[in-house]
Enzyme design. Sequence first.
Site, mmCIF file in Angstrom:
data_model
loop_
_atom_site.group_PDB
_atom_site.id
_atom_site.type_symbol
_atom_site.label_atom_id
_atom_site.label_comp_id
_atom_site.label_asym_id
_atom_site.label_seq_id
_atom_site.Cartn_x
_atom_site.Cartn_y
_atom_site.Cartn_z
ATOM 1 N N GLU A 1 0.850 -1.184 0.000
ATOM 2 C CA GLU A 1 0.000 0.000 0.000
ATOM 3 C C GLU A 1 0.888 1.237 0.000
ATOM 4 O O GLU A 1 1.755 1.393 0.862
ATOM 5 C CB GLU A 1 -0.902 -0.002 1.234
ATOM 6 C CG GLU A 1 -1.958 1.065 1.184
ATOM 7 C CD GLU A 1 -2.941 0.962 2.338
ATOM 8 O OE1 GLU A 1 -3.729 1.898 2.493
ATOM 9 O OE2 GLU A 1 -2.912 -0.035 3.077
ATOM 10 N N ASP B 1 8.718 5.781 -7.757
ATOM 11 C CA ASP B 1 7.358 6.289 -7.783
ATOM 12 C C ASP B 1 7.421 7.471 -8.720
ATOM 13 O O ASP B 1 8.307 8.322 -8.609
ATOM 14 C CB ASP B 1 6.858 6.691 -6.395
ATOM 15 C CG ASP B 1 5.342 6.850 -6.380
ATOM 16 O OD1 ASP B 1 4.653 5.983 -6.968
ATOM 17 O OD2 ASP B 1 4.841 7.822 -5.805
ATOM 18 N N ASP C 1 1.993 8.836 -21.655
ATOM 19 C CA ASP C 1 2.903 9.169 -22.755
ATOM 20 C C ASP C 1 2.211 9.756 -23.990
ATOM 21 O O ASP C 1 2.750 10.672 -24.612
ATOM 22 C CB ASP C 1 3.739 7.955 -23.161
ATOM 23 C CG ASP C 1 4.803 7.596 -22.134
ATOM 24 O OD1 ASP C 1 4.930 8.299 -21.106
ATOM 25 O OD2 ASP C 1 5.518 6.598 -22.356
#
EC number: 3.6.1.66
Length: 194
Positions: A38, A67, A154
């Site tokens: 998590e 991240d 993208d």
Amino acid sequence: MKIYLASGNVNKKREVQELLPSHTIVLPKDEGIEFDPEETGSTFFENAMIKAKALYHIVKAPVLADDSGLCVDFLNGAPGIHSARYGSIEGEHVSAEAGINKVLSELKGVKDRSARFACCMVCLLDENRFYSVQETCEGHITEAPSGSGGFGYDPIFFVEKFGKTFAELTSEQKNSISHRGRALFSISRFIKGS
């Protein structure tokens, strides 16, 4: 060196392997490891470290975690750390198309479409030794998706240097300027010096 990538994303694995060709990059699922920690952090660094530590405690081997996300100025940095779940009602991961559609709908009629991709990467070699770097790539959001390469946001992220979206670039072009490419370049120097 065998390095575990704290992700389930095969596209990230491909990018990382291209940028660290002398190492073997392994996803947890490649070895049958259930891995979905998590992400409770409030920054890219906190979430990357959560993933790195969680996987390291399982494999006891070098781990690479990142991240990353799209940060749109008009949206006060959103989707940011919530990029994978942007457009979700209950905070679950959503399709790239759903996230793209939400961003485009929120920017409808907006002139300032400046944005950046951000990536915080953590390389955890053991419980006490890690290296972290955060990099960005500046661009802007297009009016509509264009291109079929890459993944995630993208197709709507346009970079001036090439005059194309990330999804229209070759992997070599994208890796030379992307947030993840820059972070991995720095990480690779750390790994070589370790």
